[in-house]
Write a protein that holds these residues in place. Structure first.
Motif, PDB file in Angstrom:
ATOM      1  N   ALA A  61      44.295  38.227  38.133  1.00 30.14           N
ATOM      2  CA  ALA A  61      43.351  38.897  37.229  1.00 30.14           C
ATOM      3  C   ALA A  61      42.378  37.883  36.636  1.00 30.14           C
ATOM      4  CB  ALA A  61      44.107  39.643  36.135  1.00 30.14           C
ATOM      5  N   ALA A  62      42.883  36.702  36.274  1.00 31.54           N
ATOM      6  CA  ALA A  62      42.013  35.647  35.746  1.00 31.54           C
ATOM      7  C   ALA A  62      41.021  35.188  36.799  1.00 31.54           C
ATOM      8  CB  ALA A  62      42.848  34.465  35.254  1.00 31.54           C
ATOM      9  N   MET A  63      41.480  35.050  38.040  1.00 35.37           N
ATOM     10  CA  MET A  63      40.614  34.632  39.147  1.00 35.37           C
ATOM     11  C   MET A  63      39.457  35.605  39.335  1.00 35.37           C
ATOM     12  SD  MET A  63      42.557  33.659  42.631  1.00 35.37           S
ATOM     13  CE  MET A  63      42.715  32.021  43.193  1.00 35.37           C
ATOM     14  N   MET A  64      39.794  36.877  39.397  1.00 34.49           N
ATOM     15  CA  MET A  64      38.781  37.897  39.657  1.00 34.49           C
ATOM     16  C   MET A  64      37.936  38.193  38.423  1.00 34.49           C
ATOM     17  SD  MET A  64      38.941  38.352  42.829  1.00 34.49           S
ATOM     18  CE  MET A  64      39.452  36.645  43.023  1.00 34.49           C
ATOM     19  N   GLY A  65      38.388  37.742  37.263  1.00 35.04           N
ATOM     20  CA  GLY A  65      37.621  37.921  36.038  1.00 35.04           C
ATOM     21  C   GLY A  65      36.568  36.852  35.811  1.00 35.04           C
ATOM     22  N   LEU A  66      36.546  35.840  36.681  1.00 36.05           N
ATOM     23  CA  LEU A  66      35.534  34.796  36.556  1.00 36.05           C
ATOM     24  C   LEU A  66      34.176  35.347  36.964  1.00 36.05           C
ATOM     25  CD1 LEU A  66      37.490  31.778  38.075  1.00 36.05           C
ATOM     26  CD2 LEU A  66      36.907  32.145  35.678  1.00 36.05           C
ATOM     27  N   PRO A  67      33.114  34.807  36.386  1.00 39.44           N
ATOM     28  CA  PRO A  67      31.779  35.271  36.778  1.00 39.44           C
ATOM     29  C   PRO A  67      31.453  34.868  38.213  1.00 39.44           C
ATOM     30  CG  PRO A  67      31.623  33.365  35.312  1.00 39.44           C
ATOM     31  CD  PRO A  67      33.072  33.743  35.377  1.00 39.44           C
ATOM     32  N   GLU A  68      30.535  35.579  38.814  1.00 45.08           N
ATOM     33  CA  GLU A  68      30.039  35.214  40.143  1.00 45.08           C
ATOM     34  C   GLU A  68      29.144  33.993  39.986  1.00 45.08           C
ATOM     35  OE1 GLU A  68      31.020  36.214  42.962  1.00 45.08           O
ATOM     36  OE2 GLU A  68      32.156  37.948  42.311  1.00 45.08           O
ATOM     37  N   PRO A  69      29.103  33.121  40.927  1.00 44.35           N
ATOM     38  CA  PRO A  69      29.666  33.199  42.274  1.00 44.35           C
ATOM     39  C   PRO A  69      31.113  32.719  42.356  1.00 44.35           C
ATOM     40  CG  PRO A  69      28.394  31.207  42.117  1.00 44.35           C
ATOM     41  CD  PRO A  69      28.270  31.913  40.780  1.00 44.35           C
ATOM     42  N   PHE A  70      31.707  32.316  41.218  1.00 43.80           N
ATOM     43  CA  PHE A  70      33.049  31.726  41.255  1.00 43.80           C
ATOM     44  C   PHE A  70      34.089  32.692  41.826  1.00 43.80           C
ATOM     45  CE2 PHE A  70      30.762  29.507  37.850  1.00 43.80           C
ATOM     46  CZ  PHE A  70      30.838  28.219  38.334  1.00 43.80           C
ATOM     47  N   ALA A  71      34.149  33.907  41.304  1.00 48.20           N
ATOM     48  CA  ALA A  71      35.163  34.866  41.755  1.00 48.20           C
ATOM     49  C   ALA A  71      35.061  35.113  43.255  1.00 48.20           C
ATOM     50  CB  ALA A  71      35.034  36.177  40.982  1.00 48.20           C
ATOM     51  N   GLY A  72      33.862  35.251  43.763  1.00 49.65           N
ATOM     52  CA  GLY A  72      33.670  35.499  45.194  1.00 49.65           C
ATOM     53  C   GLY A  72      34.185  34.370  46.055  1.00 49.65           C
ATOM     54  N   HIS A  73      33.960  33.142  45.624  1.00 51.24           N
ATOM     55  CA  HIS A  73      34.422  31.989  46.404  1.00 51.24           C
ATOM     56  C   HIS A  73      35.943  31.853  46.372  1.00 51.24           C
ATOM     57  CE1 HIS A  73      30.729  29.993  47.680  1.00 51.24           C
ATOM     58  NE2 HIS A  73      30.201  30.360  46.530  1.00 51.24           N
ATOM     59  N   LEU A  74      36.567  32.368  45.329  1.00 53.16           N
ATOM     60  CA  LEU A  74      38.018  32.217  45.211  1.00 53.16           C
ATOM     61  C   LEU A  74      38.801  33.268  45.989  1.00 53.16           C
ATOM     62  CD1 LEU A  74      38.226  31.250  41.446  1.00 53.16           C
ATOM     63  CD2 LEU A  74      38.685  29.775  43.419  1.00 53.16           C
ATOM     64  N   ARG A  75      38.122  34.263  46.526  1.00 50.00           N
ATOM     65  CA  ARG A  75      38.823  35.308  47.274  1.00 50.00           C
ATOM     66  C   ARG A  75      39.560  34.747  48.490  1.00 50.00           C
ATOM     67  NH1 ARG A  75      34.123  38.241  45.739  1.00 50.00           N
ATOM     68  NH2 ARG A  75      34.712  39.796  44.183  1.00 50.00           N
ATOM     69  N   GLU A  76      39.085  33.658  49.040  1.00 49.08           N
ATOM     70  CA  GLU A  76      39.703  33.058  50.225  1.00 49.08           C
ATOM     71  C   GLU A  76      40.740  31.989  49.883  1.00 49.08           C
ATOM     72  OE1 GLU A  76      39.074  34.359  53.186  1.00 49.08           O
ATOM     73  OE2 GLU A  76      37.725  35.740  52.136  1.00 49.08           O
ATOM     74  N   VAL A  77      40.914  31.701  48.596  1.00 44.53           N
ATOM     75  CA  VAL A  77      41.884  30.690  48.189  1.00 44.53           C
ATOM     76  C   VAL A  77      43.260  31.346  48.082  1.00 44.53           C
ATOM     77  CG1 VAL A  77      42.561  29.107  46.335  1.00 44.53           C
ATOM     78  CG2 VAL A  77      40.153  29.300  46.988  1.00 44.53           C
ATOM     79  N   VAL A  78      44.258  30.731  48.692  1.00 44.62           N
ATOM     80  CA  VAL A  78      45.629  31.233  48.640  1.00 44.62           C
ATOM     81  C   VAL A  78      46.211  30.881  47.270  1.00 44.62           C
ATOM     82  CG1 VAL A  78      47.934  31.006  49.655  1.00 44.62           C
ATOM     83  CG2 VAL A  78      45.898  30.982  51.129  1.00 44.62           C
ATOM     84  N   LEU A  79      46.853  31.843  46.638  1.00 45.15           N
ATOM     85  CA  LEU A  79      47.487  31.631  45.333  1.00 45.15           C
ATOM     86  C   LEU A  79      48.983  31.865  45.486  1.00 45.15           C
ATOM     87  CD1 LEU A  79      47.361  31.260  42.219  1.00 45.15           C
ATOM     88  CD2 LEU A  79      47.030  33.735  42.075  1.00 45.15           C
ATOM     89  N   THR A  80      49.777  30.876  45.087  1.00 45.13           N
ATOM     90  CA  THR A  80      51.231  31.034  45.123  1.00 45.13           C
ATOM     91  C   THR A  80      51.821  30.601  43.790  1.00 45.13           C
ATOM     92  OG1 THR A  80      51.632  28.818  46.033  1.00 45.13           O
ATOM     93  CG2 THR A  80      51.371  30.613  47.615  1.00 45.13           C
ATOM     94  N   VAL A  81      52.958  31.191  43.472  1.00 47.00           N
ATOM     95  CA  VAL A  81      53.714  30.793  42.282  1.00 47.00           C
ATOM     96  C   VAL A  81      55.098  30.390  42.759  1.00 47.00           C
ATOM     97  CG1 VAL A  81      54.611  31.484  40.033  1.00 47.00           C
ATOM     98  CG2 VAL A  81      52.412  32.397  40.822  1.00 47.00           C
TER      99      VAL A  81
END
Length: 132
Positions: A20-40
């Motif tokens: 949610a934090a990732m997708m809540g970032l303003p563009e263009p940041f959120a768009g670039h992060l869609r391809e980043v793998v997130l693991t916990v």
């Protein structure tokens, strides 16, 4: 709205907060992060700690692994996808020590690690956190 936890948040809960934090970032940041793998994961592994020169796994809450956008070239094609790894027990430990709202802490860690993806300075990361 900040939730109250009656138990330590699970890896799935932390991942949901981070996404949610990732997708809540303003563009263009959120768009670039869609391809980043997130693991916990529970804790950072020994090889990663040794690589970073960190002695104790509770001292590492997250890490960005990949090639920052500013350093990419045709020579970096064919590499593994960029990845942000968050470490649940270290995050919980910091949460208990600092006492700040849990979502705020996870968001702060996620933005810091995402900032490495963009090659941002600490000041730039702080400014991005203020925008989101």
């Amino acid at each position: 709205m900040m939730r109250r936890f009656d138990h330590p948040p699970s890896a799935d809960e932390i991942e949901a907060i981070a996404r949610a934090a990732m997708m809540g970032l303003p563009e263009p940041f959120a768009g670039h992060l869609r391809e980043v793998v997130l693991t916990v994961e529970e804790l950072a592994d020994d090889p990663l700690l040794a690589q970073l020169g960190i002695d104790h796994p509770l001292d590492l809450t997250g890490v960005y692994e990949g090639v920052s956008i500013g350093e990419r070239s045709v020579d970096t094609s064919g590499t593994l996808p960029d990845r942000i790894r968050l470490f649940r027990r270290a995050i919980l430990d910091e949460w208990v020590e600092e006492g700040e709202p849990f979502e705020h802490l996870v968001r702060h860690i996620l933005i810091h690690e995402a900032g490495h993806h963009f090659g941002l300075s600490d000041a730039d990361m702080h400014a991005l956190e203020e925008q989101a």
